[in-house]
Design a protein around this motif. Structure first.
Motif, PDB file in Angstrom:
ATOM      1  N   SER A  95       0.854  -1.189   0.000  1.00  0.00           N
ATOM      2  CA  SER A  95       0.000   0.000   0.000  1.00  0.00           C
ATOM      3  C   SER A  95       0.891   1.240   0.000  1.00  0.00           C
ATOM      4  CB  SER A  95      -0.896   0.017   1.239  1.00  0.00           C
ATOM      5  OG  SER A  95      -1.600   1.252   1.325  1.00  0.00           O
ATOM      6  N   ARG A 138      -0.726   4.199   0.513  1.00  0.00           N
ATOM      7  CA  ARG A 138      -1.635   5.159   1.126  1.00  0.00           C
ATOM      8  C   ARG A 138      -0.870   5.990   2.165  1.00  0.00           C
ATOM      9  NH1 ARG A 138      -5.141   1.849   2.072  1.00  0.00           N
ATOM     10  NH2 ARG A 138      -6.549   2.263   0.342  1.00  0.00           N
ATOM     11  N   ASP A 184      -7.568  -6.445   1.713  1.00  0.00           N
ATOM     12  CA  ASP A 184      -7.750  -5.040   2.086  1.00  0.00           C
ATOM     13  C   ASP A 184      -7.046  -4.714   3.407  1.00  0.00           C
ATOM     14  OD1 ASP A 184      -8.588  -2.468   2.313  1.00  0.00           O
ATOM     15  OD2 ASP A 184     -10.730  -2.910   2.372  1.00  0.00           O
ATOM     16  N   LYS A 185      -6.213  -3.675   3.373  1.00  0.00           N
ATOM     17  CA  LYS A 185      -5.419  -3.318   4.554  1.00  0.00           C
ATOM     18  C   LYS A 185      -5.854  -1.988   5.182  1.00  0.00           C
ATOM     19  CE  LYS A 185      -2.122  -4.015   1.653  1.00  0.00           C
ATOM     20  NZ  LYS A 185      -2.764  -5.042   0.821  1.00  0.00           N
ATOM     21  N   ARG A 186      -6.922  -1.398   4.692  1.00  0.00           N
ATOM     22  CA  ARG A 186      -7.302  -0.057   5.138  1.00  0.00           C
ATOM     23  C   ARG A 186      -7.577   0.011   6.633  1.00  0.00           C
ATOM     24  NH1 ARG A 186     -12.113   1.311   1.173  1.00  0.00           N
ATOM     25  NH2 ARG A 186     -12.418  -0.934   1.479  1.00  0.00           N
ATOM     26  N   TYR A 187      -8.116  -1.061   7.215  1.00  0.00           N
ATOM     27  CA  TYR A 187      -8.527  -0.999   8.604  1.00  0.00           C
ATOM     28  C   TYR A 187      -7.613  -1.808   9.522  1.00  0.00           C
ATOM     29  CZ  TYR A 187     -12.607   0.701   6.126  1.00  0.00           C
ATOM     30  OH  TYR A 187     -13.428   1.412   5.298  1.00  0.00           O
TER      31      TYR A 187
END
Length: 220
Positions: free
Chosen positions: A155, A157, A202-205
């Motif tokens: 990521s 981000r 998914d690594k967003r959280y």
């Protein structure tokens, strides 16, 4: 008289509903309703992982050209791509299970004043194309002995490249240095080791030191 009986009946029905609701509340009192968040906190957040491997990574750009028949494919590329491509560079077409190697034989030094693009010629040996559109990769570089992972595992981000490495039942957030890439993989110069298991989903959280539940066998 009938109206009085009707009012009494309504009162009895209302009183009965209150009793039933109270009994239902008492039966649920002290019993916690399970939630997805509670399940994850106890068992770990489900994640899919992939394995980092030490190997060479070929850097390439994807180009679409056209053949008028024969082994020659012509294409037009933007200056950013043209700066990465050299005469003699290896190319590859993948059609189903068939792999067709080729080589760059010509590219204009200057972009066209009309289109702003460079003309590119590629020969594909003995292979004979029909009059068709041809999509192929052009090698632009080679990173040797790098740690290679799928692009989805990294990521960017927040402006810093990072991933999450599985350590037992938890994940640790790890910053990485990207030293090469192609359409499917990143070459990592610092931050990962060979055979590290990293989060692919998914690594967003996710947070550092968060408990996880790996739901795969380590996707290669």
């Amino acid at each position: 008289m009938k109206q009085l009986i009707f009012v009494i009946a309504l009162c009895l029905i209302y009183a009965g509903s209150i009793v039933v609701k109270n009994q239902t509340y008492e039966s649920k009192k002290g019993r916690e309703v399970p939630t997805l968040f509670k399940y994850w906190s106890e068992n770990g957040t489900p994640v899919e992982t992939t394995q980092a491997t030490k190997r060479d990574l070929v850097n390439y750009v994807i180009v679409t050209g056209a053949s008028e028949g024969g082994n020659l494919v012509k294409a037009f590329v933007a200056p950013d791509f043209a700066r990465q491509i050299k005469n003699g560079a290896r190319t590859l077409v993948i059609q189903g299970k068939e792999r067709i190697p080729g080589v760059v034989t010509y590219m204009t030094k200057e972009a066209s004043l009309l289109s702003g693009l460079h003309e590119l010629h590629v020969r594909f040996g003995d292979h004979q194309f029909q009059k068709e559109s041809v999509r192929f990769g052009v090698q632009t570089g080679l990173v040797k002995d790098a740690i290679v992972v799928k692009r989805e595992a990294i990521s960017t981000r927040g402006g810093v490249a990072h991933t999450f490495v599985v350590r037992g039942e938890v994940v640790r957030k790890q910053e990485v240095k990207i030293v090469g890439s192609n359409g499917f993989f990143y070459a990592i110069g610092e931050g990962l080791n060979d055979s590290d298991s990293v989060v692919l989903s998914d690594k967003r959280y996710l947070k550092d030191n968060q408990k996880v539940l790996v739901v795969d066998g380590g996707v290669k």
